[in-house]
Design a protein around this motif. Structure first.
Motif, PDB file in Angstrom:
ATOM      1  N   GLN A   1       8.067  -0.819  -5.221  1.00 34.25           N
ATOM      2  CA  GLN A   1       7.967  -2.042  -4.429  1.00 34.25           C
ATOM      3  C   GLN A   1       6.830  -2.928  -4.941  1.00 34.25           C
ATOM      4  OE1 GLN A   1       7.899  -1.556  -0.145  1.00 34.25           O
ATOM      5  NE2 GLN A   1       6.928  -3.560   0.157  1.00 34.25           N
ATOM      6  N   ARG A   2       5.741  -2.306  -5.364  1.00 34.85           N
ATOM      7  CA  ARG A   2       4.631  -3.090  -5.906  1.00 34.85           C
ATOM      8  C   ARG A   2       5.061  -3.854  -7.152  1.00 34.85           C
ATOM      9  NH1 ARG A   2       1.684   1.115  -3.342  1.00 34.85           N
ATOM     10  NH2 ARG A   2       1.938   2.721  -4.928  1.00 34.85           N
ATOM     11  N   VAL A   3       5.817  -3.195  -8.008  1.00 38.89           N
ATOM     12  CA  VAL A   3       6.324  -3.855  -9.215  1.00 38.89           C
ATOM     13  C   VAL A   3       7.262  -4.992  -8.826  1.00 38.89           C
ATOM     14  CG1 VAL A   3       7.700  -3.555 -11.311  1.00 38.89           C
ATOM     15  CG2 VAL A   3       6.046  -1.811 -10.645  1.00 38.89           C
TER      16      VAL A   3
ATOM     17  N   TRP B   1      -7.259   4.315  -8.640  1.00 38.27           N
ATOM     18  CA  TRP B   1      -7.662   3.058  -9.281  1.00 38.27           C
ATOM     19  C   TRP B   1      -6.788   1.938  -8.720  1.00 38.27           C
ATOM     20  CZ3 TRP B   1      -7.428   7.238 -13.070  1.00 38.27           C
ATOM     21  CH2 TRP B   1      -8.689   7.614 -13.576  1.00 38.27           C
ATOM     22  N   THR B   2      -7.021   1.581  -7.492  1.00 37.18           N
ATOM     23  CA  THR B   2      -6.208   0.526  -6.870  1.00 37.18           C
ATOM     24  C   THR B   2      -6.606  -0.861  -7.369  1.00 37.18           C
ATOM     25  OG1 THR B   2      -7.756   0.483  -5.018  1.00 37.18           O
ATOM     26  CG2 THR B   2      -5.793   1.846  -4.763  1.00 37.18           C
ATOM     27  N   ASP B   3      -7.838  -1.005  -7.812  1.00 34.18           N
ATOM     28  CA  ASP B   3      -8.404  -2.324  -8.115  1.00 34.18           C
ATOM     29  C   ASP B   3      -8.454  -2.510  -9.633  1.00 34.18           C
ATOM     30  OD1 ASP B   3      -9.265  -2.767  -5.201  1.00 34.18           O
ATOM     31  OD2 ASP B   3     -10.229  -0.862  -5.737  1.00 34.18           O
TER      32      ASP B   3
ATOM     33  N   ALA C   1       0.826  -1.205   0.000  1.00 36.58           N
ATOM     34  CA  ALA C   1       0.000   0.000   0.000  1.00 36.58           C
ATOM     35  C   ALA C   1       0.871   1.271   0.000  1.00 36.58           C
ATOM     36  CB  ALA C   1      -0.918  -0.015   1.213  1.00 36.58           C
ATOM     37  N   HIS C   2       0.167   2.416  -0.064  1.00 36.54           N
ATOM     38  CA  HIS C   2       0.715   3.769   0.078  1.00 36.54           C
ATOM     39  C   HIS C   2       1.353   4.307  -1.212  1.00 36.54           C
ATOM     40  CE1 HIS C   2      -0.350   3.309   4.189  1.00 36.54           C
ATOM     41  NE2 HIS C   2       0.576   2.396   4.431  1.00 36.54           N
TER      42      HIS C   2
ATOM     43  N   ASN D   1      -3.028  -1.675  -5.725  1.00 39.95           N
ATOM     44  CA  ASN D   1      -2.646  -0.553  -4.846  1.00 39.95           C
ATOM     45  C   ASN D   1      -1.876   0.570  -5.533  1.00 39.95           C
ATOM     46  OD1 ASN D   1      -3.455  -0.044  -2.175  1.00 39.95           O
ATOM     47  ND2 ASN D   1      -2.521  -1.968  -1.490  1.00 39.95           N
ATOM     48  N   PHE D   2      -1.876   0.605  -6.870  1.00 41.31           N
ATOM     49  CA  PHE D   2      -1.233   1.726  -7.549  1.00 41.31           C
ATOM     50  C   PHE D   2      -2.088   2.979  -7.395  1.00 41.31           C
ATOM     51  CE2 PHE D   2       0.733  -1.902  -9.658  1.00 41.31           C
ATOM     52  CZ  PHE D   2       2.070  -1.534  -9.603  1.00 41.31           C
TER      53      PHE D   2
END
Length: 453
Positions: free
Chosen positions: A151-153, A259-261, A144-145, A186-187
């Motif tokens: 980090q998400r990638v 647009w996290t989802d 998140a955040h 979570n982007f």
């Protein structure tokens, strides 16, 4: 005979924020849409996963699985499989007619959150062969955040590399012919202030926000992300809302909408042929010009459903048309009842192995009431022949369906052959009537009308 057909896939991703499911999910599933749906794939995040609740869900199906099964089963959908890792849950449902052609089902998961110990972040996946085409569905909940885009990638790339499967031709996720990647990714929307975000949303000028969407930005930098396609973001950002409302976050934190989802997909790229391949290709012919990768994925809809308010996220829906060539259209096993079935007598059935597969003496044949929810939702079952495994086209008769195991009140039923190695029902009979048992019918015999007093 290789045939072409088109199937409709309905996908849902929803961060449910530990909420209990709403009573009615018909809008979410768009049950009356035409053409009718063939497959439902539902990915949830943040399903209530407190230790006590999680342990109870291991004993029995969780409340979200129940509401989807109870809604879909009466319409002829059967839960093919599911996988859960703490708050991450992935469910796959298929029309009963497709069950014998969904094979080699495997599930797995990868933890990424809190050093991977608790499993509050990560990915769960289901893979299977659909009429001979290997497909994989990956439901993720990433870090998140705003500041953790990179980090998400990294987490997603780690999941892609960490998850592996048993089949030699599809050992990893990207080896599958089609991959669907979805979840609470979570982007966020970078740079823009809260006022500009809300003004653009309220005025319907969503396109002003696209170039600052972190996933769109990261796709421009990361080649492996560019292999994934996504439809246009023509729906409002699905996070973060006040619960039971359409109002974006009014709490002290005032989280920026995002647009996290998301729901994306990837077709396995064709490898460039070598000179040897070209020579071999020139010396062989294909059936009706069959492509090496004969599958076409078309997104028909990509939207959110604003009518649900139990969570601070709104669910996202995507529907697809899967146009593909069937690599086979004959079930591996033919199974059928013999004679009249009722609880007044032991029943007979036969089964025939129609194509070679890795059968097992642990395979079994279940009696299912029409409208059954899953492979485990049988009334009774019998083991297949316990000695030597049958030959192809050898008709095997089973005599051990005892009358005490047959439903007294009868009804419409089917027989299903379950393969333990494939983890799926690979043969279904036509529906048939189980007669009401005579012992269940009350009998009142009176010698005359006076005896009835």
């Amino acid at each position: 005979m290789i045939t072409k057909h088109s199937d409709r896939l309905h996908m849902v991703t929803w961060n449910v924020a530990t909420a209990e499911p709403p009573e009615d999910v018909t809008s979410l599933l768009q049950l009356d849409v035409q053409p009718p749906t063939d497959l439902y794939v539902i990915g949830l995040q943040e399903v209530n996963a407190t230790p006590i609740r999680f342990i109870s869900d291991l004993i029995a199906e969780d409340s979200w699985s129940h509401v989807f099964m109870d809604t879909l089963a009466p319409r002829g959908f059967v839960k093919v499989t599911s996988v859960r890792m703490q708050g991450l849950l992935l469910l796959v449902f298929a029309k009963q007619i497709h069950l014998p052609f969904i094979r080699n089902i495997q599930t797995t998961y990868t933890r990424t959150g809190i050093f991977g110990y608790w499993g509050n972040k990560g990915g769960v996946s289901v893979r299977f062969s659909f009429y001979g085409h290997m497909v994989c569905f990956l439901n993720c909940h990433l870090a998140a955040h705003m500041n953790y885009s990179l980090q998400r990638v990294d987490e997603f790339e780690y999941i892609l590399e960490a998850q592996d499967f048993d089949l030699y031709d599809t050992p990893q996720i990207r080896d599958h012919k089609v991959v669907f990647w979805f979840g609470d990714l979570n982007f966020r929307i970078a740079d823009h202030g809260l006022h500009f975000l809300r003004s653009s949303i309220n005025s319907g000028r969503l396109n002003l926000l696209w170039n600052k969407d972190q996933l769109i930005m990261m796709k421009k930098k990361e080649p492996f992300l560019q292999e994934f396609e996504e439809g246009p973001l023509d729906f409002k950002p699905t996070y973060k809302f006040d619960r039971n409302s359409d109002t974006y976050d009014t709490s002290g934190k005032k989280r920026k909408p995002a647009w996290t989802d998301r729901i994306l997909w990837r077709i396995k790229p064709k490898t460039l042929p070598s000179e040897d391949d070209e020579e071999e290709k020139a010396s062989t012919s294909t059936v009706d010009g069959q492509d090496e990768f004969p599958i076409l994925v078309t997104q028909d809809k990509y939207t959110s459903d604003m009518s649900y308010g139990v969570s601070d996220h709104k669910p996202v829906i995507a529907t697809f048309s899967l146009d593909l060539r069937k690599c086979f259209d004959t079930p591996l096993v033919h199974v059928s009842p013999v004679g009249v079935w009722s609880a007044d007598q032991d029943a007979l059935l036969t089964y025939t192995i129609q194509e070679d597969f890795m059968s097992s003496t642990w395979d079994w044949i279940g009696l299912y009431k029409v409208g059954f929810k899953s492979a485990a939702d049988y009334e009774t079952f019998v083991w297949v022949r316990e000695d030597d495994l049958p030959e192809i086209n050898e008709v095997i008769q089973v005599k051990s369906v005892e009358k005490d195991e047959i439903p007294l009140l009868g009804g419409q039923y089917v027989l299903g052959y379950y393969s333990t190695n494939m983890q799926s029902i690979i043969g279904l009979s036509a529906s048939f009537q189980v007669s009401i048992a005579l012992q269940s019918v009350p009998v009142n015999i009176h010698c005359c009308r006076y005896c009835q007093k």
